[in-house]
Design an enzyme around this catalytic site. Structure first.
Site: not given
Ligand code: BV8
Length: 270
Positions: A123, A210, A120-121, A138, A82, A146
């Site tokens: 940064d 995504s 969600q960023n 996020h 991180y 702490c």
């Molecule tokens: C929670 C940490 C209670 C910070 C991250 C339903 C309801 C609630 C929760 C869940 C649910 N189903 C599943 C869950 C659990 C889980 C979840 O969603 N899992 C997924 C993977 C299935 N959610 C959680 O745990 C959340 N907490 O709800 O608590 C709970 C808990 C458990 C169970 C039930 C309830 C917490 C979610 C946050 C997790 N933390 N990161 C960090 O390290 O940065 S997530 C991580 O993914 C990042 O934070 C990021 O923000 C996030 C999403 O990713 P994206 O931002 O979309 O980025 P990605 O790379 O995926 O996509 C980029 C896109 O851009 C691509 O499509 C690409 O093609 C495109 N792109 C690229 N370049 C460009 C572009 N587009 C345009 N222009 C460009 N130039």
């Protein structure tokens, strides 16, 4: 990224909706920061990015790093990862996509309308581009807290001296990034603001995400359910692409400025 004819027609339709809107909500993901040199988590990135800047998760799996269990198992490795990302964010600069959203907020406020920016960023590039009242769903990598007392601090612009960094607020505590890990609840106030924005906006735009991480990915569907006009700007198709009213395929750093110019004229980006 050149706009095809149908992109031009779609841009015109989206621009007309933005120009007429009273309340706009935007959610952004890692894709909007990709062209600032920050790696995304999944999926495609602009071909222009060098290979080592392609998807971050190819080397790392979210399950092994962005979770409380990972931090408990190996706090040194997770905090170092991180901190490395934090320094990358500090070295990055906002790109035309970030700047366009900051300009859109100013244009909306100038006409007595409103824009809520959800991200969600972690940064803080939106804030550095001039966006205000950004809702960080996020958390942020720029603040650490702490593990014992929850007290926050903003580290200096250089790397921590040792990993895991010790907390100055308690004898046993460590410092962890103030981000939301998988399995952790999102900040209640942020979720409340996102819910309100989804319920009251005329236009909801999803940019550079995504659309697979919940509950963030759900706000677009809440807005759709409330009758908002929904738009996606993304490099590739996502689970949201078939649900939105207008889906623009391409780079946000090209498409967002194009949409603003179409909606508010050439001077829109000043
Ligand atoms: C929670 C940490 C209670 C910070 C991250 C339903 C309801 C609630 C929760 C869940 C649910 N189903 C599943 C869950 C659990 C889980 C979840 O969603 N899992 C997924 C993977 C299935 N959610 C959680 O745990 C959340 N907490 O709800 O608590 C709970 C808990 C458990 C169970 C039930 C309830 C917490 C979610 C946050 C997790 N933390 N990161 C960090 O390290 O940065 S997530 C991580 O993914 C990042 O934070 C990021 O923000 C996030 C999403 O990713 P994206 O931002 O979309 O980025 P990605 O790379 O995926 O996509 C980029 C896109 O851009 C691509 O499509 C690409 O093609 C495109 N792109 C690229 N370049 C460009 C572009 N587009 C345009 N222009 C460009 N130039």
């Amino acid at each position: 990224m050149s706009e095809t004819l149908d992109d031009a027609a779609t841009i015109a339709r989206v621009a007309a909706r933005l120009a007429a809107a009273e309340r706009i909500a935007v959610i952004t993901g890692a894709g909007i920061s990709a062209e600032s040199g920050l790696r995304t988590f999944r999926g495609a990135t602009s071909a222009e990015l060098p290979p080592d800047m392609q998807s971050l998760w190819k080397e790392f799996d979210p399950a092994t790093l962005a979770t409380p269990a990972a931090f408990a198992r190996d706090p040194a490795m997770v905090s170092k990862w991180y901190d490395c990302r934090r320094l990358g964010c500090l070295a990055a600069t906002p790109n035309p996509g970030h700047l366009a959203l900051a300009a859109l907020q100013r244009l909306m406020e100038a006409k007595g309308a409103g824009l809520t920016l959800l991200t969600q960023n972690v940064d803080r590039l939106h804030q550095r581009a001039g966006s205000r009242d950004v809702v960080e769903l996020h958390g942020t990598i720029m603040d650490w807290r702490c593990t014992q007392t929850g007290q926050h601090l903003t580290p200096s612009d250089s790397a921590f001296e040792a990993y895991p960094p010790k907390s100055p607020f308690s004898t046993e505590g460590l410092l962890r990034p103030d981000v939301v890990w998988f399995g952790e609840m999102l900040p209640e106030a942020a979720v409340e603001l996102a819910r309100e924005a989804a319920a009251s906006c005329d236009v909801f735009m999803s940019v550079g995400t995504s659309a697979v991480v919940y509950p963030a990915a759900g706000f677009l569907f809440e807005a759709k359910g409330n009758g908002a006009y929904t738009v996606e700007v993304n490099l590739e198709a996502t689970p949201a692409s078939t649900a939105v009213d207008a889906s623009l395929r391409g780079s946000s750093s090209v498409l967002l400025p194009a949409i603003l110019r179409a909606a508010f004229g050439e001077g829109a980006l000043r």
